[in-house]
Every structure is written in C-alpha cells, then in structure tokens.
Design a protein around this motif. Sequence first.
Motif, PDB file in Angstrom:
ATOM      1  N   GLN A 252       0.824  -1.208   0.000  1.00 43.90           N
ATOM      2  CA  GLN A 252       0.000   0.000   0.000  1.00 43.90           C
ATOM      3  C   GLN A 252       0.860   1.260   0.000  1.00 43.90           C
ATOM      4  OE1 GLN A 252      -2.675   0.173   3.354  1.00 43.90           O
ATOM      5  NE2 GLN A 252      -2.993   2.367   3.128  1.00 43.90           N
ATOM      6  N   ASN A 253       1.991   1.213   0.727  1.00 43.27           N
ATOM      7  CA  ASN A 253       2.881   2.367   0.831  1.00 43.27           C
ATOM      8  C   ASN A 253       4.035   2.322  -0.175  1.00 43.27           C
ATOM      9  OD1 ASN A 253       2.167   4.145   3.370  1.00 43.27           O
ATOM     10  ND2 ASN A 253       1.781   2.022   3.947  1.00 43.27           N
ATOM     11  N   GLU A 254       3.999   1.324  -1.073  1.00 42.19           N
ATOM     12  CA  GLU A 254       4.987   1.177  -2.143  1.00 42.19           C
ATOM     13  C   GLU A 254       6.412   1.062  -1.578  1.00 42.19           C
ATOM     14  OE1 GLU A 254       4.262   4.471  -4.783  1.00 42.19           O
ATOM     15  OE2 GLU A 254       2.564   3.457  -5.724  1.00 42.19           O
ATOM     16  N   VAL A 255       6.553   0.253  -0.545  1.00 39.82           N
ATOM     17  CA  VAL A 255       7.857  -0.010   0.064  1.00 39.82           C
ATOM     18  C   VAL A 255       8.358  -1.368  -0.407  1.00 39.82           C
ATOM     19  CG1 VAL A 255       9.147  -0.276   2.217  1.00 39.82           C
ATOM     20  CG2 VAL A 255       7.210   1.306   2.110  1.00 39.82           C
ATOM     21  N   THR A 256       9.577  -1.416  -0.924  1.00 38.27           N
ATOM     22  CA  THR A 256      10.192  -2.671  -1.352  1.00 38.27           C
ATOM     23  C   THR A 256      11.003  -3.259  -0.209  1.00 38.27           C
ATOM     24  OG1 THR A 256      10.357  -1.910  -3.646  1.00 38.27           O
ATOM     25  CG2 THR A 256      11.802  -3.722  -2.998  1.00 38.27           C
ATOM     26  N   TRP A 257      10.783  -4.544   0.063  1.00 32.28           N
ATOM     27  CA  TRP A 257      11.542  -5.260   1.121  1.00 32.28           C
ATOM     28  C   TRP A 257      12.564  -6.162   0.438  1.00 32.28           C
ATOM     29  CZ3 TRP A 257      10.495  -5.377   6.576  1.00 32.28           C
ATOM     30  CH2 TRP A 257      11.264  -6.314   7.292  1.00 32.28           C
ATOM     31  N   ILE A 258      13.826  -6.005   0.816  1.00 33.07           N
ATOM     32  CA  ILE A 258      14.900  -6.847   0.278  1.00 33.07           C
ATOM     33  C   ILE A 258      15.504  -7.642   1.425  1.00 33.07           C
ATOM     34  CG2 ILE A 258      17.123  -6.919  -0.916  1.00 33.07           C
ATOM     35  CD1 ILE A 258      16.414  -4.276  -2.222  1.00 33.07           C
ATOM     36  N   ALA A 259      15.415  -8.962   1.361  1.00 34.73           N
ATOM     37  CA  ALA A 259      15.994  -9.833   2.386  1.00 34.73           C
ATOM     38  C   ALA A 259      17.341 -10.362   1.907  1.00 34.73           C
ATOM     39  CB  ALA A 259      15.056 -11.006   2.691  1.00 34.73           C
TER      40      ALA A 259
END
Length: 260
Positions: A252-259
């Motif tokens: 919804q907040n257009e945040v990309t998560w990189i693990a």
Amino acid sequence: MSLLAEERKKIILEELDTQGKVQVLALAEQLQVSSETIRRDLDTLVKTEKIKRVYGGAVKISYDDGEPPYQERQIINRDAKMAIGKQASLLIEDGNTIFLDTGTTILEFARFIEGKRGLTIVTNSLPTASLLKESLSQGLFRGKLIILGGEISPDQQSVSGYLCEEMLKNFHVDKAFLSVGGVSIHTGISDYDLNESVISKIATNQSKEVIVLADHSKIGVQSFSHIADLNMIDVIISDKKLPASWSAKLEQNEVTWIAT
C-alpha cells in the motif's frame, strides 16, 4: 519440545513484529491454549533474549536506557549488518549523491562502496567518514566526501546539532541510507537518539529515495524518536524475511523489502 510449542512461539514472534506487544489472554484465545501455556512460552522466549516480559504480556527487546556506545554496538549482529551492507551497496550507481547516517550497519555498508565513479557522499558519522577517506585515498571509488559540521558526540561517534541540521538542509541527494533503531508497521522508522533522529528526518526530506538498513533485532521495534512514516520510505533491507502480516501495508505504501 513439541512442534506445537515451536509453532506457537513462531506465531508469538510474528505478532510482536507486527504489533510490538502481545497480551497473554489474547494469545491464549487466539491459539486455543491456556494462559499458563502462553506464559511458559513467553518465559522460554525471554531466555533466548528475543523478548521482554511486561505486565500481562511481552514486548520485543529494545534498549530501555538508550543505545549502547557506538563501539559496543559494532559487534552486535555484525554478520547480519555485513550482509545488509553488501546488499545495500548494490543500489549505488555512478554519479549518485548519497547521505549516510551514523548507524553501525552504515559503517559495514561503507566498506562495500567501491568501483564507482562520480559519487558525492554526505555523512555525519565520524567512523564512516574516516573509512571512506581511506577508500578514496586508495582509489577504491572516485568522487567527493562531505562531512557535516556541528557538535560531536564521543559516545555515538556522530555529529549533530543546529549547525549540522542547517548544513544538511543545503543539500539534495539521490539516496539516503539510514540505519535506524526500529522499524514498525504502524509508526514507521525511529531511533533512540533525539539529535541523530532529527538529522535522519532532514535527510529523509532532502532525498529522492530513502533506503532503510535494519537487522532482525530492529523489526517490530518502536524506539524513542520518530523519524518518518512508512510512506516516506522506498526500500527496507534486512536479514529477516518479510513478515507475512506486513505485506499488504508495505504494498500500500509502495515499500520494497529486500531480504539478504
């Protein structure tokens, strides 16, 4: 220990990542076990130093008396910080202007800055500035290094205060890399030191892209001083996999998560 108990503890930790706090009675009802069973699960997790018991439940571990001095923090979760730093370095491009804050994960990140040209790096971290000065001297990357002026904190090895804030407001950067005290799905990113969080907040406002570096111990934590809401963040890099309950809010907040 039974698989059922392990599954319960996994759910408890996921709930802490999302809410920051859990209640014994609510967990007992959710997992259909007795309150005493939940209390035993929480006591076991306390022994692993993952959580802290509070009246009626538990919260995720944070620094109650503020962060330890910089040198002490350097050795905490260092392998995770190195992996995060290496991943973050892949986001740098030739010609970028970047801001680096004072976190120990940022120092590990700075070790991987090499092979780039035309960089302009702004920082208020004394150890990071010193490391990058040596990298420039050795030709590991090419560009400019700017250290912000102001009041020096010996414990945190940082520069902050009015002069630092005003100087930073004169710059516009492509990417701000922030190593924060906590990342909450509800309140965004925060830090323990008020002065440093003000600098990070300004950097967030002055940057086209905000990249947060946070090891597993920071996920689900809300620390003292608010920096920015989730809608101000573009990327989160962590050694922890994206909590399933966070997916919708991050999308919804257009945040990309990189693990890593």
